[in-house]
Design a protein around this motif. Structure first.
Motif, PDB file in Angstrom:
ATOM      1  N   GLY A  75       0.800  -1.214   0.000  1.00  0.00           N
ATOM      2  CA  GLY A  75       0.000   0.000   0.000  1.00  0.00           C
ATOM      3  C   GLY A  75       0.835   1.266   0.000  1.00  0.00           C
ATOM      4  N   GLY A  76       2.167   1.123   0.039  1.00  0.00           N
ATOM      5  CA  GLY A  76       3.033   2.295   0.025  1.00  0.00           C
ATOM      6  C   GLY A  76       3.773   2.475   1.329  1.00  0.00           C
ATOM      7  N   GLY A  77       5.016   2.848   1.238  1.00  0.00           N
ATOM      8  CA  GLY A  77       5.821   3.037   2.433  1.00  0.00           C
ATOM      9  C   GLY A  77       7.056   2.159   2.410  1.00  0.00           C
ATOM     10  N   LEU A  78       7.772   2.120   3.516  1.00  0.00           N
ATOM     11  CA  LEU A  78       9.023   1.375   3.628  1.00  0.00           C
ATOM     12  C   LEU A  78       8.966   0.471   4.851  1.00  0.00           C
ATOM     13  N   THR A  79       9.495  -0.746   4.691  1.00  0.00           N
ATOM     14  CA  THR A  79       9.577  -1.704   5.799  1.00  0.00           C
ATOM     15  C   THR A  79      11.028  -2.126   5.977  1.00  0.00           C
ATOM     16  N   VAL A  80      11.537  -1.982   7.183  1.00  0.00           N
ATOM     17  CA  VAL A  80      12.880  -2.454   7.535  1.00  0.00           C
ATOM     18  C   VAL A  80      12.725  -3.794   8.249  1.00  0.00           C
ATOM     19  N   VAL A  81      13.346  -4.826   7.682  1.00  0.00           N
ATOM     20  CA  VAL A  81      13.230  -6.184   8.223  1.00  0.00           C
ATOM     21  C   VAL A  81      14.569  -6.562   8.856  1.00  0.00           C
ATOM     22  N   LEU A  82      14.521  -6.920  10.136  1.00  0.00           N
ATOM     23  CA  LEU A  82      15.711  -7.332  10.873  1.00  0.00           C
ATOM     24  C   LEU A  82      15.604  -8.815  11.206  1.00  0.00           C
ATOM     25  N   GLU A  83      16.646  -9.575  10.893  1.00  0.00           N
ATOM     26  CA  GLU A  83      16.745 -10.994  11.299  1.00  0.00           C
ATOM     27  C   GLU A  83      17.812 -11.079  12.379  1.00  0.00           C
ATOM     28  N   LEU A  84      17.387 -11.388  13.606  1.00  0.00           N
ATOM     29  CA  LEU A  84      18.289 -11.385  14.754  1.00  0.00           C
ATOM     30  C   LEU A  84      18.442 -12.792  15.307  1.00  0.00           C
ATOM     31  N   PRO A  85      19.661 -13.178  15.762  1.00  0.00           N
ATOM     32  CA  PRO A  85      19.872 -14.534  16.292  1.00  0.00           C
ATOM     33  C   PRO A  85      19.150 -14.739  17.614  1.00  0.00           C
ATOM     34  N   LEU A  86      18.508 -15.887  17.744  1.00  0.00           N
ATOM     35  CA  LEU A  86      17.808 -16.202  18.989  1.00  0.00           C
ATOM     36  C   LEU A  86      18.791 -16.535  20.090  1.00  0.00           C
ATOM     37  N   TRP A  87      18.410 -16.244  21.305  1.00  0.00           N
ATOM     38  CA  TRP A  87      19.225 -16.580  22.485  1.00  0.00           C
ATOM     39  C   TRP A  87      19.029 -18.066  22.813  1.00  0.00           C
ATOM     40  N   PRO A  88      20.104 -18.816  23.040  1.00  0.00           N
ATOM     41  CA  PRO A  88      19.931 -20.230  23.405  1.00  0.00           C
ATOM     42  C   PRO A  88      19.184 -20.380  24.715  1.00  0.00           C
ATOM     43  N   GLU A  89      18.716 -21.604  24.968  1.00  0.00           N
ATOM     44  CA  GLU A  89      17.886 -21.840  26.156  1.00  0.00           C
ATOM     45  C   GLU A  89      18.616 -21.514  27.444  1.00  0.00           C
ATOM     46  N   ARG A  90      19.942 -21.756  27.454  1.00  0.00           N
ATOM     47  CA  ARG A  90      20.709 -21.507  28.668  1.00  0.00           C
ATOM     48  C   ARG A  90      21.779 -20.492  28.346  1.00  0.00           C
ATOM     49  N   GLY A  91      21.952 -19.504  29.167  1.00  0.00           N
ATOM     50  CA  GLY A  91      22.954 -18.470  28.931  1.00  0.00           C
ATOM     51  C   GLY A  91      23.426 -17.869  30.230  1.00  0.00           C
ATOM     52  N   PRO A  92      24.599 -17.203  30.226  1.00  0.00           N
ATOM     53  CA  PRO A  92      25.177 -16.693  31.456  1.00  0.00           C
ATOM     54  C   PRO A  92      24.545 -15.414  31.973  1.00  0.00           C
ATOM     55  N   GLU A  93      23.890 -14.658  31.139  1.00  0.00           N
ATOM     56  CA  GLU A  93      23.374 -13.385  31.618  1.00  0.00           C
ATOM     57  C   GLU A  93      22.163 -12.988  30.807  1.00  0.00           C
ATOM     58  N   ARG A  94      21.393 -12.047  31.341  1.00  0.00           N
ATOM     59  CA  ARG A  94      20.214 -11.556  30.653  1.00  0.00           C
ATOM     60  C   ARG A  94      20.244 -10.031  30.669  1.00  0.00           C
ATOM     61  N   ALA A  95      19.664  -9.471  29.627  1.00  0.00           N
ATOM     62  CA  ALA A  95      19.597  -8.013  29.551  1.00  0.00           C
ATOM     63  C   ALA A  95      18.270  -7.623  28.926  1.00  0.00           C
ATOM     64  N   ASP A  96      17.167  -8.031  29.576  1.00  0.00           N
ATOM     65  CA  ASP A  96      15.866  -7.843  28.961  1.00  0.00           C
ATOM     66  C   ASP A  96      15.141  -6.592  29.446  1.00  0.00           C
ATOM     67  N   GLY A  97      15.773  -5.814  30.243  1.00  0.00           N
ATOM     68  CA  GLY A  97      15.125  -4.608  30.715  1.00  0.00           C
ATOM     69  C   GLY A  97      15.561  -3.398  29.924  1.00  0.00           C
ATOM     70  N   PRO A  98      14.857  -2.303  29.999  1.00  0.00           N
ATOM     71  CA  PRO A  98      15.242  -1.097  29.289  1.00  0.00           C
ATOM     72  C   PRO A  98      16.503  -0.485  29.854  1.00  0.00           C
ATOM     73  N   ARG A  99      17.224   0.253  29.047  1.00  0.00           N
ATOM     74  CA  ARG A  99      18.450   0.890  29.449  1.00  0.00           C
ATOM     75  C   ARG A  99      18.319   2.397  29.325  1.00  0.00           C
TER      76      ARG A  99
END
Length: 464
Positions: free
Chosen positions: A432-456
């Motif tokens: 219908g018109g306009g621009l779309t930016v598509v980002l493909e980001l790697p998923l975090w594995p099930e187990r990891g040493p740290e998390r950073a899911d809060g806002p900064r």
């Protein structure tokens, strides 16, 4: 790698042992059988020689009886035949149908073929001339000693093979660890260096010479990379200080001049202030691109929904002020991605800022996310004027779009931050018109040493 090397050496050693030990045991077994048979035939010939003196020469049977008694003491069973059984040991093993068949063959002048009997071995020899013998001697000997020697041969062969295989396993494991452990350490050092630990160095004192040289080369590369990054960071800090300070001073002087100037001069001074502001934004953009290009992130777990919600809330006042509807699509899964701290926030800030500048009043900006097999897809869609196909091919370069309303560095920063985190970015046309930016980001594995899911803490979008 350790297992592959160890298993390869163990299999190779096992094959060599089988090819060496089994033929040797078979050869020794055959020799024992031949030796046992030859010994039995020799004992039979001794009795046959004594029986010939009695049967052919008519001498007393004393010598024959003496040899039969000696055979009995050795545990053998023997019997002397002429037309019928003449004499024998007390043991009856040398008598019976099999013995009589052997005697018949010998008396006919034929070479007998001793049968294989369970637990004993039979041998027959003529007493006298082979063609016209005066009699025959049959000797039966137990096969238990032969079986015991053969069992001992195979038992010792098995022990030697097992000992050699055990030694091979130990040597293979030690060799595999000697080779693979330094490589694993080097791999871990390379991974930490890639994650941003610039002072990481590999151990150069273990492993084969080739691995030690590789570790030394890696350390040289790491040292040069650290010096280069620190040098660039120092240059950026110096440029930031040296450019911003005179720009700020120039802006203050223009403000002072504008306060006491006439109308025409004030208009010119206002235009100059606008150019200084534009130059300040350009300097800030170039410094942001330089910092993004030098970024070596340490991946952390980042929840996309939390970051998107926080950035939409932060930019909502700016969008409302310009009459733009900014929303986040709450449908679908809420994936967690592996990114450097604060990178997703910077990416969304740049994309939202570009969209807010491009979309006219009454337009909309939508942010949605979806989870795929190994990546998370984030899309920033707007219904603005869009971008020509030629411009999309160079949009992620510095100043790639000459028609951009801003500094032309926002998408370059986005592309660098996305790719340094192992993702991809592309531009598509909005339906219908306009621009779309598509980002493909790697998923975090099930187990990891740290998390950073809060806002900064990020710059206020109102101050951009």
């Amino acid at each position: 790698m350790t297992r592959r090397i160890a298993w390869t050496l163990v299999v190779l050693t096992s094959v060599l042992l089988v090819l060496a030990v089994v033929p040797l045991a078979v050869s020794l077994t055959a020799r024992e059988r031949v030796a046992h048979r030859d010994s039995q035939r020799a004992a039979t010939r001794v009795i046959a020689a004594a029986a010939e003196e009695h049967l052919s020469d008519g001498r007393p049977a004393t010598s024959m009886r003496k040899e039969l008694d000696a055979a009995a003491r050795r545990g053998d069973c023997a019997a002397v035949y002429d037309s019928s059984r003449l004499a024998s040991t007390p043991c009856k093993a040398a008598q019976g149908e099999e013995s009589e068949e052997l005697v018949a063959d010998v008396l006919r002048g034929r070479e007998p073929e001793p049968p294989e009997s369970e637990g004993r071995l039979l041998a027959a020899e003529p007493a006298g001339d082979v063609r016209e013998p005066a009699g025959a001697v049959v000797l039966a000997r137990s096969s238990a000693p032969l079986d015991a020697r053969i069992a001992a041969i195979w038992g010792w062969s098995a022990v030697i093979g097992a000992a050699a295989l055990a030694a091979s396993v130990l040597l293979s494991v030690r060799l595999a660890r000697w080779v693979s452990r330094p490589l694993s350490t080097l791999d871990a050092s390379a991974r930490r260096l890639g994650e941003g630990v610039l002072d990481e160095r590999a151990d150069v004192g273990a492993g084969p010479p080739e691995v030690r040289r590789l570790a030394a080369t890696f350390n040289t590369m790491a040292a040069r990379t650290e010096a280069l990054v620190h040098g660039h960071r120092a240059v950026i800090a110096d440029v930031s200080h040296q450019l911003r300070t005179p720009l700020a001073a120039l802006r203050l002087r223009l403000d002072v001049l504008a306060a006491g100037a006439d109308t025409a001069t004030a208009v010119d001074l206002a235009a100059a202030q606008e150019e200084i502001s534009r130059l300040s934004r350009l300097v800030d953009g170039l410094l942001a691109v330089a910092r993004a290009e030098q970024a070596t992130p340490r991946p952390a777990a980042v929840r996309i929904d939390a970051v998107v919600a926080e950035r939409v809330t932060a930019w909502a006042p700016v969008a409302e002020e310009r009459g733009i509807r900014l929303v986040a699509d709450s449908g679908g899964a809420s994936p967690t991605v592996a990114m450097g701290a604060g990178h997703l926030e910077q990416i969304l800030d740049n994309l939202i800022a570009n969209a807010v500048d491009a979309v006219p009043s009454g337009g909309s900006i939508t942010i949605d996310r979806r989870a795929a097999e190994a990546t998370a897809r984030v899309r920033v869609r707007d219904d603005g004027p869009g971008m020509p196909g030629r411009a999309k091919t160079v949009a992620f370069r510095r100043f790639g779009n000459p028609e951009a309303g801003g500094t032309g560095l926002g998408l370059a920063i986005v592309h660098r931050l996305v790719t340094v985190n192992g993702g991809t970015a592309r531009l598509e046309d909005t339906a219908g018109g306009g621009l779309t930016v598509v980002l493909e980001l790697p998923l975090w594995p099930e187990r990891g040493p740290e998390r950073a899911d809060g806002p900064r803490s990020l710059p206020d979008p109102k101050k951009r």
